[in-house]
Design a protein around this motif. Sequence first.
Motif, PDB file in Angstrom:
ATOM      1  N   GLY A  34       0.821  -1.207   0.000  1.00 18.83           N
ATOM      2  CA  GLY A  34       0.000   0.000   0.000  1.00 18.83           C
ATOM      3  C   GLY A  34       0.857   1.259   0.000  1.00 18.83           C
ATOM      4  O   GLY A  34       0.564   2.231  -0.704  1.00 18.83           O
ATOM      5  N   LEU A  35       1.939   1.222   0.787  1.00 15.75           N
ATOM      6  CA  LEU A  35       2.865   2.364   0.827  1.00 15.75           C
ATOM      7  C   LEU A  35       3.578   2.528  -0.509  1.00 15.75           C
ATOM      8  O   LEU A  35       3.811   3.638  -0.961  1.00 15.75           O
ATOM      9  CB  LEU A  35       3.894   2.170   1.944  1.00 15.75           C
ATOM     10  N   LYS A  36       3.908   1.404  -1.141  1.00 15.05           N
ATOM     11  CA  LYS A  36       4.591   1.449  -2.448  1.00 15.05           C
ATOM     12  C   LYS A  36       3.694   2.139  -3.480  1.00 15.05           C
ATOM     13  O   LYS A  36       4.161   2.973  -4.264  1.00 15.05           O
ATOM     14  CB  LYS A  36       4.922   0.028  -2.915  1.00 15.05           C
ATOM     15  N   PHE A  37       2.411   1.786  -3.473  1.00 15.17           N
ATOM     16  CA  PHE A  37       1.463   2.436  -4.384  1.00 15.17           C
ATOM     17  C   PHE A  37       1.485   3.947  -4.169  1.00 15.17           C
ATOM     18  O   PHE A  37       1.586   4.734  -5.117  1.00 15.17           O
ATOM     19  CB  PHE A  37       0.049   1.894  -4.160  1.00 15.17           C
ATOM     20  N   MET A  38       1.416   4.346  -2.926  1.00 18.49           N
ATOM     21  CA  MET A  38       1.393   5.767  -2.565  1.00 18.49           C
ATOM     22  C   MET A  38       2.677   6.470  -3.009  1.00 18.49           C
ATOM     23  O   MET A  38       2.636   7.545  -3.620  1.00 18.49           O
ATOM     24  CB  MET A  38       1.231   5.868  -1.047  1.00 18.49           C
ATOM     25  N   LEU A  39       3.823   5.842  -2.746  1.00 16.08           N
ATOM     26  CA  LEU A  39       5.103   6.477  -3.063  1.00 16.08           C
ATOM     27  C   LEU A  39       5.351   6.563  -4.569  1.00 16.08           C
ATOM     28  O   LEU A  39       5.844   7.578  -5.059  1.00 16.08           O
ATOM     29  CB  LEU A  39       6.260   5.732  -2.381  1.00 16.08           C
ATOM     30  N   ASP A  86      12.332   0.766   0.734  1.00 15.46           N
ATOM     31  CA  ASP A  86      13.261  -0.084  -0.029  1.00 15.46           C
ATOM     32  C   ASP A  86      13.925  -1.117   0.882  1.00 15.46           C
ATOM     33  O   ASP A  86      14.112  -2.278   0.497  1.00 15.46           O
ATOM     34  CB  ASP A  86      14.336   0.770  -0.707  1.00 15.46           C
ATOM     35  N   ALA A  87      14.284  -0.686   2.101  1.00 15.32           N
ATOM     36  CA  ALA A  87      14.920  -1.598   3.056  1.00 15.32           C
ATOM     37  C   ALA A  87      13.962  -2.698   3.494  1.00 15.32           C
ATOM     38  O   ALA A  87      14.370  -3.856   3.710  1.00 15.32           O
ATOM     39  CB  ALA A  87      15.421  -0.818   4.273  1.00 15.32           C
ATOM     40  N   ILE A  88      12.668  -2.364   3.634  1.00 11.02           N
ATOM     41  CA  ILE A  88      11.679  -3.380   4.009  1.00 11.02           C
ATOM     42  C   ILE A  88      11.521  -4.403   2.884  1.00 11.02           C
ATOM     43  O   ILE A  88      11.494  -5.616   3.119  1.00 11.02           O
ATOM     44  CB  ILE A  88      10.325  -2.724   4.356  1.00 11.02           C
ATOM     45  N   TYR A  89      11.438  -3.921   1.645  1.00 12.10           N
ATOM     46  CA  TYR A  89      11.350  -4.845   0.508  1.00 12.10           C
ATOM     47  C   TYR A  89      12.587  -5.737   0.440  1.00 12.10           C
ATOM     48  O   TYR A  89      12.490  -6.953   0.195  1.00 12.10           O
ATOM     49  CB  TYR A  89      11.205  -4.047  -0.798  1.00 12.10           C
ATOM     50  N   GLU A  90      13.756  -5.155   0.664  1.00 13.73           N
ATOM     51  CA  GLU A  90      15.009  -5.916   0.640  1.00 13.73           C
ATOM     52  C   GLU A  90      15.005  -6.992   1.733  1.00 13.73           C
ATOM     53  O   GLU A  90      15.448  -8.125   1.507  1.00 13.73           O
ATOM     54  CB  GLU A  90      16.181  -4.948   0.855  1.00 13.73           C
ATOM     55  N   MET A  91      14.499  -6.634   2.905  1.00 10.51           N
ATOM     56  CA  MET A  91      14.419  -7.580   4.017  1.00 10.51           C
ATOM     57  C   MET A  91      13.522  -8.770   3.656  1.00 10.51           C
ATOM     58  O   MET A  91      13.868  -9.922   3.932  1.00 10.51           O
ATOM     59  CB  MET A  91      13.870  -6.852   5.253  1.00 10.51           C
ATOM     60  N   ASN A  95      -0.252   8.653 -13.595  1.00  9.48           N
ATOM     61  CA  ASN A  95       0.520   8.420 -12.376  1.00  9.48           C
ATOM     62  C   ASN A  95      -0.077   7.275 -11.557  1.00  9.48           C
ATOM     63  O   ASN A  95       0.642   6.418 -11.048  1.00  9.48           O
ATOM     64  CB  ASN A  95       0.557   9.698 -11.540  1.00  9.48           C
ATOM     65  N   ALA A  96      -1.410   7.265 -11.441  1.00  6.77           N
ATOM     66  CA  ALA A  96      -2.083   6.235 -10.646  1.00  6.77           C
ATOM     67  C   ALA A  96      -1.961   4.859 -11.300  1.00  6.77           C
ATOM     68  O   ALA A  96      -1.755   3.850 -10.606  1.00  6.77           O
ATOM     69  CB  ALA A  96      -3.545   6.601 -10.455  1.00  6.77           C
ATOM     70  N   LEU A  97      -2.081   4.815 -12.623  1.00  3.44           N
ATOM     71  CA  LEU A  97      -1.951   3.532 -13.317  1.00  3.44           C
ATOM     72  C   LEU A  97      -0.539   2.979 -13.184  1.00  3.44           C
ATOM     73  O   LEU A  97      -0.348   1.769 -12.994  1.00  3.44           O
ATOM     74  CB  LEU A  97      -2.328   3.688 -14.801  1.00  3.44           C
ATOM     75  N   LYS A  98       0.462   3.847 -13.265  1.00  6.60           N
ATOM     76  CA  LYS A  98       1.848   3.411 -13.079  1.00  6.60           C
ATOM     77  C   LYS A  98       2.031   2.837 -11.678  1.00  6.60           C
ATOM     78  O   LYS A  98       2.631   1.769 -11.500  1.00  6.60           O
ATOM     79  CB  LYS A  98       2.813   4.585 -13.288  1.00  6.60           C
ATOM     80  N   ALA A  99       1.506   3.537 -10.676  1.00  4.51           N
ATOM     81  CA  ALA A  99       1.634   3.087  -9.287  1.00  4.51           C
ATOM     82  C   ALA A  99       0.939   1.742  -9.090  1.00  4.51           C
ATOM     83  O   ALA A  99       1.473   0.846  -8.416  1.00  4.51           O
ATOM     84  CB  ALA A  99       1.053   4.134  -8.342  1.00  4.51           C
ATOM     85  N   TYR A 100      -0.242   1.597  -9.689  1.00  2.00           N
ATOM     86  CA  TYR A 100      -0.982   0.346  -9.541  1.00  2.00           C
ATOM     87  C   TYR A 100      -0.244  -0.815 -10.211  1.00  2.00           C
ATOM     88  O   TYR A 100      -0.126  -1.900  -9.647  1.00  2.00           O
ATOM     89  CB  TYR A 100      -2.391   0.493 -10.118  1.00  2.00           C
ATOM     90  N   GLU A 101       0.265  -0.568 -11.414  1.00  5.73           N
ATOM     91  CA  GLU A 101       1.012  -1.607 -12.153  1.00  5.73           C
ATOM     92  C   GLU A 101       2.203  -2.091 -11.339  1.00  5.73           C
ATOM     93  O   GLU A 101       2.466  -3.294 -11.244  1.00  5.73           O
ATOM     94  CB  GLU A 101       1.503  -1.048 -13.501  1.00  5.73           C
ATOM     95  N   ILE A 102       2.928  -1.164 -10.743  1.00  6.08           N
ATOM     96  CA  ILE A 102       4.161  -1.503 -10.030  1.00  6.08           C
ATOM     97  C   ILE A 102       3.891  -2.127  -8.663  1.00  6.08           C
ATOM     98  O   ILE A 102       4.536  -3.105  -8.272  1.00  6.08           O
ATOM     99  CB  ILE A 102       5.054  -0.252  -9.882  1.00  6.08           C
ATOM    100  N   ALA A 103       2.928  -1.576  -7.924  1.00  6.25           N
ATOM    101  CA  ALA A 103       2.781  -1.939  -6.511  1.00  6.25           C
ATOM    102  C   ALA A 103       1.746  -3.014  -6.215  1.00  6.25           C
ATOM    103  O   ALA A 103       1.939  -3.825  -5.307  1.00  6.25           O
ATOM    104  CB  ALA A 103       2.458  -0.687  -5.698  1.00  6.25           C
ATOM    105  N   LEU A 104       0.631  -3.041  -6.956  1.00  3.19           N
ATOM    106  CA  LEU A 104      -0.494  -3.862  -6.516  1.00  3.19           C
ATOM    107  C   LEU A 104      -1.068  -4.825  -7.552  1.00  3.19           C
ATOM    108  O   LEU A 104      -1.591  -5.878  -7.183  1.00  3.19           O
ATOM    109  CB  LEU A 104      -1.632  -2.944  -6.034  1.00  3.19           C
ATOM    110  N   LYS A 105      -0.992  -4.493  -8.818  1.00  2.07           N
ATOM    111  CA  LYS A 105      -1.756  -5.231  -9.829  1.00  2.07           C
ATOM    112  C   LYS A 105      -1.511  -6.738  -9.798  1.00  2.07           C
ATOM    113  O   LYS A 105      -2.455  -7.531  -9.851  1.00  2.07           O
ATOM    114  CB  LYS A 105      -1.438  -4.691 -11.229  1.00  2.07           C
TER     115      LYS A 105
END
Length: 210
Positions: free
Chosen positions: A101-106, A193-198, A128-138
């Motif tokens: 959810g945070l990734k979508f927002m960022l 980024d650190a959370i994703y890496e973890m 912008n919203a479609l890019k965020a959705y594609e990357i973070a949630l879709k």
Amino acid sequence: MALLLEHEFKPLPADKQIETLPFLEAVSHLPPFFDCLGTPIVYSPVKADLAGNIKKIRAVYDSNPTKFKTLQNILEVEKEMHGSAWPKIGATLALMWLKRGLKFMLVLLQSISDGERDEEHPNLIRVNALKAYEIALKKYHGWMLQKLFTGSVYALPYKSDLLKALEKGKEVKEEESIEKIHLFLSRVTPILDAIYEMYTKMNAELSYKA
């Protein structure tokens, strides 16, 4: 940017160990961001999901603040506690969805601050919203949810209205708002980024669809 800069995130330490309590206190101010996007049928559940996951992580932290001092402690302890049920359980699962959810927002905010736009409709934020959705949630959503989200971009507010909402109704020049977004992103992006890496390092990422 009143909403985004309401509570500061602590800088990411060199060892990338993120303290749980300061992280939760900072992130707990962010769910209202989704109110600024309108379209309650789509974004109210995202907001509720974000707030619900923060609450779940907080409950685990409160059960033993020493044991769960950092986010990495949470994953390590829960892995030991839950065995084969991990990571699809507890605060580990809640943080997995929270980071998405945070990734979508960022990504949405980064795209706006980078000036990405539909040249024919520069005050719309669909691109912008479609890019965020594609990357973070879709990829984590089933067909119906994907249709709901992609259709929702036609009801998103204008960029100018979004920026005004983020300023809590205060009239601020767009350049000033974008500068504040840059500041917010510079603080939060390294932490996310650190959370994703973890999650990658601990093999805790799940790809099932909601």
